[in-house]
Design an enzyme around this catalytic site. Structure first.
Site, PDB file in Angstrom:
ATOM      1  CG  LEU A 132      -2.352   3.206   3.230  1.00 50.44           C
ATOM      2  CD1 LEU A 132      -1.171   3.513   4.133  1.00 50.44           C
ATOM      3  CD2 LEU A 132      -3.063   1.935   3.687  1.00 50.44           C
ATOM      4  N   GLY A 152      -2.122   4.796  -4.225  1.00 48.25           N
ATOM      5  CA  GLY A 152      -2.250   3.560  -4.961  1.00 48.25           C
ATOM      6  C   GLY A 152      -1.358   3.393  -6.167  1.00 48.25           C
ATOM      7  CB  ALA A 169      -0.924   0.013   1.224  1.00 48.70           C
ATOM      8  CB  CYS A 170       1.663   4.010  -1.821  1.00 49.75           C
ATOM      9  SG  CYS A 170       0.587   4.136  -3.277  1.00 49.75           S
ATOM     10  CD  GLN A 171      -1.659   9.097   2.054  1.00 47.00           C
ATOM     11  OE1 GLN A 171      -0.922   8.411   2.756  1.00 47.00           O
ATOM     12  NE2 GLN A 171      -2.763   9.664   2.523  1.00 47.00           N
TER      13      GLN A 171
END
Length: 298
Positions: A218, A193, A189-191
């Site tokens: 996220l 996507g 996951a990142c901020q």
């Protein structure tokens, strides 16, 4: 990394193309203002001034052509990356999870969340029990090439969005391999996507087969989806700069609608404060210029 032809960091964070054009126009206007404000002693004679104008025009045209080529390359790289990522998901090499499904997998099945965000986002908020290994990190090198990129990033919108100049971490794969075997179940996951998709591609190509991608990042998670730690809400981890200070981001508008007038008054007061400071600086400059003129006249 080069073989994957990953798009640059600006393309993987937020699109600034239209914003960049607006900033270039403003910057060009500032240059014209500074040129028109030059003292007479620095103005060149007509022949040299004409030659200098031709040179400046040629340089501007070259810069514009380079910017257009750069933007076109960014679009092509991003389109190529998207095709690869779509094929990767379509072929089942990477499984797609919503933030809520990721939360269930973490809490009920003890799955590992691999957080690939840079430190500027991770230090604001993170998922409890997650493992943090950034694929891109803030570029803190002070070299000729990196300094020019930092200046360009700042001028082209970094001052507004707070997005710093980032660079790919060449040790990303080795760091992941040190912590997780190739058969491990990894929820990446990142901020928002996009960077997590790039990480999934790298991990898949290196032999990881149980990969799960958090769609939307996220930032798309509701408050109850994940157990969050940190000083700020998770949705605020990806914002910064002047836009965050003034409360002009989408995330803050949503929060303002929930919190009510008290939340809005805070940012309204900040905006008023900026105008007051700017007005005070303007008056101060006027007073100093008058003082200097009085000294010269005497």
């Amino acid at each position: 990394m080069d073989s994957l032809r990953l798009p640059s960091l600006n393309a993987l964070t937020v699109s600034h193309s239209s914003f960049q054009k607006e900033q270039r126009a403003k910057f060009s206007g500032k240059l014209n203002y500074f040129n028109s404000s030059m003292p007479p002693s620095l103005i060149l004679s007509p022949p040299f001034r004409t030659l200098n104008r031709h040179r400046q025009h040629r340089r501007v045209m070259q810069m514009q052509a380079a910017d257009e080529d750069y933007d076109l390359k960014q679009m092509r790289d991003m389109a190529a990356a998207k095709r690869r990522w779509d094929a990767m998901i379509r072929e089942g090499k990477v499984n797609v999870l919503t933030p809520r499904e990721a939360g269930y997998a973490i809490q009920l099945n003890n799955k590992t969340l691999l957080d690939v965000r840079p430190s500027v986002e991770k230090k604001k908020a993170w998922v409890k029990g997650s493992t943090w290994i950034p694929i891109f990190e803030v570029d803190d090198r002070f070299e000729m090439g990196t300094i020019s990129r930092k200046i360009t990033n700042f001028i082209m919108g970094g001052w507004w969005s707070g997005v710093p100049s980032l660079s790919y971490d060449n040790q990303f794969l080795s760091k992941v391999e040190e912590k997780f075997p190739k058969d491990a179940d990894l929820i990446v996951a990142c901020q928002r996507g996009l960077r997590s998709l790039a990480a999934c591609e790298l991990l898949c190509n290196s032999g990881y087969r149980n990969l799960y991608w958090v769609q939307g990042g996220l930032e798309a998670a509701a408050e109850e989806d994940l157990v969050i730690e940190g000083p700020q809400p998770l949705k605020f981890a990806g914002i910064g700069g002047v836009s965050e200070f003034l409360g002009w981001t989408d995330q803050q508008r949503v929060a303002a609608a929930k919190e009510g007038w008290g939340y809005r008054l805070l940012f309204s007061a900040r905006l008023v404060g900026i105008f007051l400071v700017a007005d005070a600086l303007f008056l101060g400059v006027q007073q100093v210029s008058r003082y200097i003129q009085d000294i010269r006249s005497h």
